[in-house]
Enzyme design. Structure first.
Site: not given
Ligand code: GLN
Length: 203
Positions: A93, A186, A188
């Protein structure tokens, strides 16, 4: 013949030490998944801690905040160097955003590692799909992987060298180039350790 006792923490015989960047975000859950697999993990908050590890997980969280904390902690440059030298990395992410060569809808001062040739749009799934869960078919896994997406980056382009390991609605969500693997979701946040196992097996 005298023998030398081997102390606790003696490095011989252990597997690779997997770092988890622990400046911000969902790092604790990554440490739990690694521990569940019997892997040795190390929270990384300083250049000294970075020097200890053989591989690194970049967790989800907020990429703009992580970028700022990477700079203030003095980690950004040494980490960029280790990654450029080929240290294996698993970014999830926000971690995917940090590894991408091109970030759309980022903050102008947001920094990244230019590691994998993809274009990602921050929060690109839009409001309706801000957060969602879905089962993904993943190359190399026999059974689908339940994936949790939270304000996930949307992969708009992948370079010719980039291997797509999973897609959601035709959009790449798990991609790899050499020692860099990144997920828009995610892995994890469920008890399924298969993607962490895949990363460890690659070390
Ligand atoms: N929207 C987040 C960002 O721009 C990422 C979201 C996440 O890691 N769950 O970093």
């Amino acid at each position: 013949m005298s023998t030398t006792p081997i102390g606790v923490g003696e490095l011989s015989g252990r597997g690779p030490l997997v770092g988890v960047l622990a400046l911000q975000g969902a790092f604790a859950a990554h440490e739990q998944r690694l521990t569940a697999l019997g892997a040795a993990s190390q929270a990384v908050r300083t250049p000294d801690e970075l020097a200890l590890v053989d591989a690194l997980v970049l967790p989800g969280g907020e990429s703009t905040t992580m970028s700022m904390l990477l700079t203030t902690s003095g980690l950004f440059d040494p980490l960029k160097g280790r990654l450029a030298d080929g240290m294996p990395v698993f970014g999830t992410c926000a971690g995917m955003i940090l590894c991408a060569t091109e970030v759309l809808d980022g903050r102008p001062d947001q920094r990244g590692f230019d590691l994998i040739d993809i274009t990602v749009r921050r929060n690109g799934y839009g409001r309706q799909l801000d957060s969602f869960e879905t089962d993904l078919d993943v190359a190399g896994l026999d059974e689908p992987f339940h994936a949790v997406f939270i304000r996930a980056p949307y992969v708009e382009r992948v370079g010719a060298e980039v291997e797509v390991l999973a897609r959601h609605d035709d959009v790449p969500v798990l991609v790899r180039d050499g020692s860099c693997t990144v997920a828009a979701f995610h892995p994890e946040l469920t008890n399924d350790t298969r993607l962490h196992a895949m990363f460890i097996a690659s070390l």
